[in-house]
Design a protein around this motif. Structure first.
Motif, PDB file in Angstrom:
ATOM      1  N   LEU A   1      13.922  22.832  26.481  1.00 23.18           N
ATOM      2  CA  LEU A   1      14.149  21.529  25.544  1.00 23.18           C
ATOM      3  C   LEU A   1      14.866  20.276  26.318  1.00 23.18           C
ATOM      4  O   LEU A   1      14.585  19.293  26.338  1.00 23.18           O
ATOM      5  CB  LEU A   1      14.902  21.620  24.388  1.00 23.18           C
ATOM      6  N   ARG A   2      15.910  20.799  27.193  1.00 21.69           N
ATOM      7  CA  ARG A   2      16.758  19.928  27.819  1.00 21.69           C
ATOM      8  C   ARG A   2      15.906  19.364  28.914  1.00 21.69           C
ATOM      9  O   ARG A   2      15.789  17.967  29.450  1.00 21.69           O
ATOM     10  CB  ARG A   2      17.926  20.540  28.537  1.00 21.69           C
ATOM     11  N   ALA A   3      15.012  19.949  29.481  1.00 25.90           N
ATOM     12  CA  ALA A   3      14.157  19.440  30.691  1.00 25.90           C
ATOM     13  C   ALA A   3      13.193  18.577  29.981  1.00 25.90           C
ATOM     14  O   ALA A   3      12.761  17.442  30.571  1.00 25.90           O
ATOM     15  CB  ALA A   3      13.388  20.609  31.247  1.00 25.90           C
ATOM     16  N   ALA A   4      12.450  18.827  28.727  1.00 31.28           N
ATOM     17  CA  ALA A   4      11.908  17.843  28.134  1.00 31.28           C
ATOM     18  C   ALA A   4      12.417  16.586  27.780  1.00 31.28           C
ATOM     19  O   ALA A   4      11.729  15.448  27.905  1.00 31.28           O
ATOM     20  CB  ALA A   4      11.270  18.560  26.965  1.00 31.28           C
ATOM     21  N   ASP A   5      13.702  16.710  27.253  1.00 33.21           N
ATOM     22  CA  ASP A   5      14.308  15.412  26.964  1.00 33.21           C
ATOM     23  C   ASP A   5      14.563  14.612  28.254  1.00 33.21           C
ATOM     24  O   ASP A   5      14.412  13.586  28.313  1.00 33.21           O
ATOM     25  CB  ASP A   5      15.640  15.887  26.397  1.00 33.21           C
ATOM     26  N   GLN A   6      14.831  15.444  29.470  1.00 33.96           N
ATOM     27  CA  GLN A   6      14.976  14.458  30.592  1.00 33.96           C
ATOM     28  C   GLN A   6      13.801  13.853  31.104  1.00 33.96           C
ATOM     29  O   GLN A   6      13.866  12.720  31.466  1.00 33.96           O
ATOM     30  CB  GLN A   6      15.800  15.430  31.509  1.00 33.96           C
ATOM     31  N   LEU A   7      12.706  14.652  30.952  1.00 34.30           N
ATOM     32  CA  LEU A   7      11.270  13.971  31.156  1.00 34.30           C
ATOM     33  C   LEU A   7      11.011  12.922  30.595  1.00 34.30           C
ATOM     34  O   LEU A   7      10.446  11.784  31.008  1.00 34.30           O
ATOM     35  CB  LEU A   7      10.399  15.024  31.253  1.00 34.30           C
ATOM     36  N   ALA A   8      11.406  12.969  29.177  1.00 33.76           N
ATOM     37  CA  ALA A   8      11.092  11.807  28.422  1.00 33.76           C
ATOM     38  C   ALA A   8      11.765  10.550  28.682  1.00 33.76           C
ATOM     39  O   ALA A   8      11.241   9.495  28.495  1.00 33.76           O
ATOM     40  CB  ALA A   8      11.158  12.182  27.060  1.00 33.76           C
ATOM     41  N   ASP A   9      13.069  10.808  29.179  1.00 35.15           N
ATOM     42  CA  ASP A   9      13.890   9.347  29.682  1.00 35.15           C
ATOM     43  C   ASP A   9      13.221   8.969  30.905  1.00 35.15           C
ATOM     44  O   ASP A   9      13.041   7.749  30.741  1.00 35.15           O
ATOM     45  CB  ASP A   9      15.323  10.110  29.921  1.00 35.15           C
ATOM     46  N   ARG A  10      12.710   9.741  31.707  1.00 41.34           N
ATOM     47  CA  ARG A  10      11.950   9.387  33.137  1.00 41.34           C
ATOM     48  C   ARG A  10      10.763   8.579  32.703  1.00 41.34           C
ATOM     49  O   ARG A  10      10.485   7.713  33.423  1.00 41.34           O
ATOM     50  CB  ARG A  10      11.947  10.463  34.116  1.00 41.34           C
ATOM     51  N   ILE A  11      10.203   9.152  31.728  1.00 31.25           N
ATOM     52  CA  ILE A  11       8.775   8.471  31.217  1.00 31.25           C
ATOM     53  C   ILE A  11       9.212   7.021  30.741  1.00 31.25           C
ATOM     54  O   ILE A  11       8.299   6.110  30.996  1.00 31.25           O
ATOM     55  CB  ILE A  11       7.907   9.386  30.621  1.00 31.25           C
TER      56      ILE A  11
END
Length: 681
Positions: free
Chosen positions: A88-98
């Motif tokens: 979930l943390r990785a998904a959250d960070q990826l969403a920020d980058r997108i």
């Protein structure tokens, strides 16, 4: 592979035969889940109505940012958060980058519902965790999801919402319903002109839809711009989402009115305002209208090109420190020439001192839709942002927006302030154009701006290859005093140094127009500026490059070498601008007998705003003391080789006059003192 868009309930305004294609990326490190889901979703897409041409593809987490940069047709991303909190943390960070790359993309999360509800990326628990995830992602899917019909429809619904144009669609439907008009406007859908032998040609020239979309507030189905509750409010809500604001308001009389509304909201009735002297004239007008006390900041002149840029950050901070009672700071970013402040530290500095910030982004409405142009004023924390949606985007002239994220926002009072300035008979085609311009940026803004930036590179390279003209860079345009202020440049404003051609900017403008049918945006004595917008085409670019190459071969020796005229120093205020503007006044000649005119004007108080174009910065504002330097500067402009527009002068029998505050006769002053200082009414 998409189908024609034939679903008006999904916000269709595209009647062309062009097919739409939307790519949806599923980002997962679990190859089995990704493969199963992609097969199921694409199979679902073939069995259902698919007006947007949704196509799903699997992609590894390491490749998603490349896909976001390169694939213009990408409209949504489904991120697999895995089976644990780490995922979930990785998904959250990826969403920020997108979002940093493509602010408009819809992003969905795939996760186990028990994991999403138990632990958030920040470590919170339960319902609070799930709420945080919902704010980050448009929607959540359980990894055990088996209803791919529902998932497909949900993804499609989010894209349809973004692609909808609620007001423009309703306007179109009403026009095509062909109702008889027994209401204003008097041309009644163009019927008053259509068969006229005298003005029928105008009807045919303009086209029927110019007239039949020009409707009355009597048509209730079209909502009210002054008190919106249905389709206009929905369109404004979509605009707020698209541009990243809490509230967005449409205007049909330009950003000039937008600036006046915001200043009245903060300073109606008076107060101190800190403002760039080079701000738009609407800000100066608002200062008079609201009896504000201005603190003017001096713009920095680039001595080589005669371009006035931003104010030094240190000057802004010093003004904020010195004027602790100021209530509003007004900044223009980007400037007419594309120079952009490093806004966040300035806005933070103002907020720490309790000062609201209005950023005039009239020339930067496109900024939020490409990572090379961000951050925007809203992203940097501005309380109010005004934008001319018509300048760089696809709206009609005069169509503008106000974006609001002031935490102390009083919406009722704001609407009343807006209604004081807005017309009760707005142009509905303008409102529709705002709706459509927003849709275009939400759906294809990134791709269109990417094309613009590619055109900019082609144009710059071709200009420099002439060996005569030179496309100025950010470093070229930033004057030395601004070197440490982290000033940016909007590359879509291309300023070209023409010094080596021997032509002045005005001469080059005329040659391009007369010989090649090309109209540029602005000039200085040795530069021309062109805008690369969504409406720029490869053919227009080819013709511009051809013209510049031709003109590079016809240089001549300039007889009169131009130099930039520095604006005279800003003098003190003798009274509030409003007091001067509305005072008893007299008109004094500016040129008559030269020396006598100068002597008569020195020390007097200007009652008007005097603005030479270029550069469009006031030399005098109401309430300002007139100096010898100012008088001589204006006289030189009027006597110069090149014609300079000077707004605010009064001409009596071709004699330029300045309106000044009438002086109180000395006898009257003495009499007032003897009677206890009472002034005669």
């Amino acid at each position: 592979m998409g189908l024609e868009l034939k679903m008006p309930e999904l916000g269709n305004l595209n009647d062309s035969a062009q097919k739409l294609e939307c790519h949806i990326a599923l980002v997962s490190a679990d190859s089995k889940l990704a493969g199963d889901w992609i097969t199921a979703l694409n199979s679902t897409a073939t069995r259902h109505e698919n007006p947007f041409g949704l196509h799903f593809e699997a992609i590894a987490p390491a490749d998603v940012e490349r896909l976001a940069r390169d694939e213009d047709r990408l409209q949504a991303v489904i991120v697999d958060g895995g089976n644990d909190a780490k995922g979930l943390r990785a998904a959250d960070q990826l969403a920020d980058r997108i979002h940093a790359l493509r602010s408009q993309l819809n992003i969905f999360l795939v996760a186990h519902s028990d994991i999403a509800g138990a632990t958030s990326p920040a470590g919170e628990a339960g319902a609070e965790s799930l709420a945080n995830l919902r704010r980050r992602f448009d929607e959540l899917f359980d990894r055990r999801e088996g209803n791919f019909n529902h998932m497909f429809r949900l993804v499609q619904a989010f894209i349809a919402r973004r692609a909808s144009t609620p007001f423009a669609d309703t306007l179109k439907e009403y026009v095509f319903s062909a109702r008889d008009a027994w209401h204003t406007p008097g041309h009644s859908g163009g019927d008053s002109l259509r068969n006229s032998p005298w003005v029928g040609d105008f009807y045919r020239f303009m086209g029927e839809h110019v007239f039949n979309t020009d409707l009355s507030v009597s048509v209730q189905i079209l909502d009210s711009l002054l008190e919106p509750h249905s389709v206009i409010q929905e369109a404004q809500d979509l605009a707020a989402q698209a541009f990243g604001s809490r509230h967005t308001f449409f205007l049909t009389n330009g950003t000039s009115t937008a600036n006046k509304v915001v200043i009245q909201q903060i300073l109606g009735g008076g107060g101190k305002i800190i403002v760039d002297q080079a701000c738009h004239k609407s800000v100066h007008h608002a200062i008079v209208m609201n009896r504000c006390e201005p603190v003017y900041l001096k713009s920095v002149l680039h001595p080589e090109f005669g371009i006035y840029g931003p104010v030094k950050r240190s000057d802004i901070e010093a003004a904020l420190d010195e004027h602790s009672d100021a209530r509003l700071l007004v900044i223009t970013s980007c400037t007419y020439d594309g120079l952009r402040y490093d806004l966040k530290p300035i806005i933070d500095y103002a907020h720490e001192r309790g000062v609201k910030v209005l950023v005039d982004e009239a020339w930067f409405a496109h900024g939020f839709f490409h990572p090379e142009l961000r951050p925007t004023a809203l992203e940097c924390g501005a309380d109010y942002v005004t934008q001319s949606t018509h300048k760089m985007l696809s709206a009609f002239s005069q169509a503008s927006m106000i974006h609001v994220q002031d935490p102390d926002f009083d919406e009722f009072r704001f609407r009343e302030n807006l209604n004081m300035h807005a017309s009760t008979s707005p142009q509905y085609a303008m409102i529709a154009s705002l709706d459509v311009a927003r849709k275009q940026m939400a759906m294809e803004g990134y791709g269109r701006l990417k094309q613009c930036l590619q055109m900019v590179e082609t144009l710059r390279r071709a200009v420099n290859e002439t060996g005569v003209f030179r496309a100025l860079t950010r470093d070229d345009l930033i004057a030395e005093p601004l070197a440490g202020d982290n000033i940016g440049l909007d590359p879509t404003k291309v300023t070209i140094d023409i010094s080596r051609s021997g032509y002045s900017g005005n001469e080059m403008q005329i040659k391009l127009f007369d010989q090649y049918g090309i109209q540029v945006e602005k000039t200085t004595y040795n530069t021309i500026t062109v805008l690369v917008t969504l409406g720029s085409t490869e053919s227009k670019l080819l013709r511009l490059i051809h013209a510049l190459k031709q003109l590079a071969g016809t240089t001549h020796k300039r007889i009169h070498v131009g130099t930039p005229r520095r604006l005279p120093e800003f003098t003190r205020f003798t009274c509030l601008p409003a007091d001067a503007y509305f005072a008893d006044t007299e008109e004094l000649p500016l040129m008559d007998n030269g020396v006598d005119a100068t002597q008569n004007l020195i020390g007097r108080t200007s009652a008007d705003e005097i603005v030479p174009y270029p550069p469009g910065i006031p030399v005098l504002v109401p309430g300002q003391e007139i100096s010898e330097q100012i008088v001589q500067y204006l006289q030189q402009l009027l006597q110069g080789q090149n014609t300079t527009e000077i707004h605010g002068l009064i001409f009596r029998s071709d004699e330029p006059m300045l309106r000044v505050v009438k002086e109180v006769p000395e006898k009257s002053e003495n009499k007032d003192k003897k009677s206890g200082g009472k002034k005669a009414k």
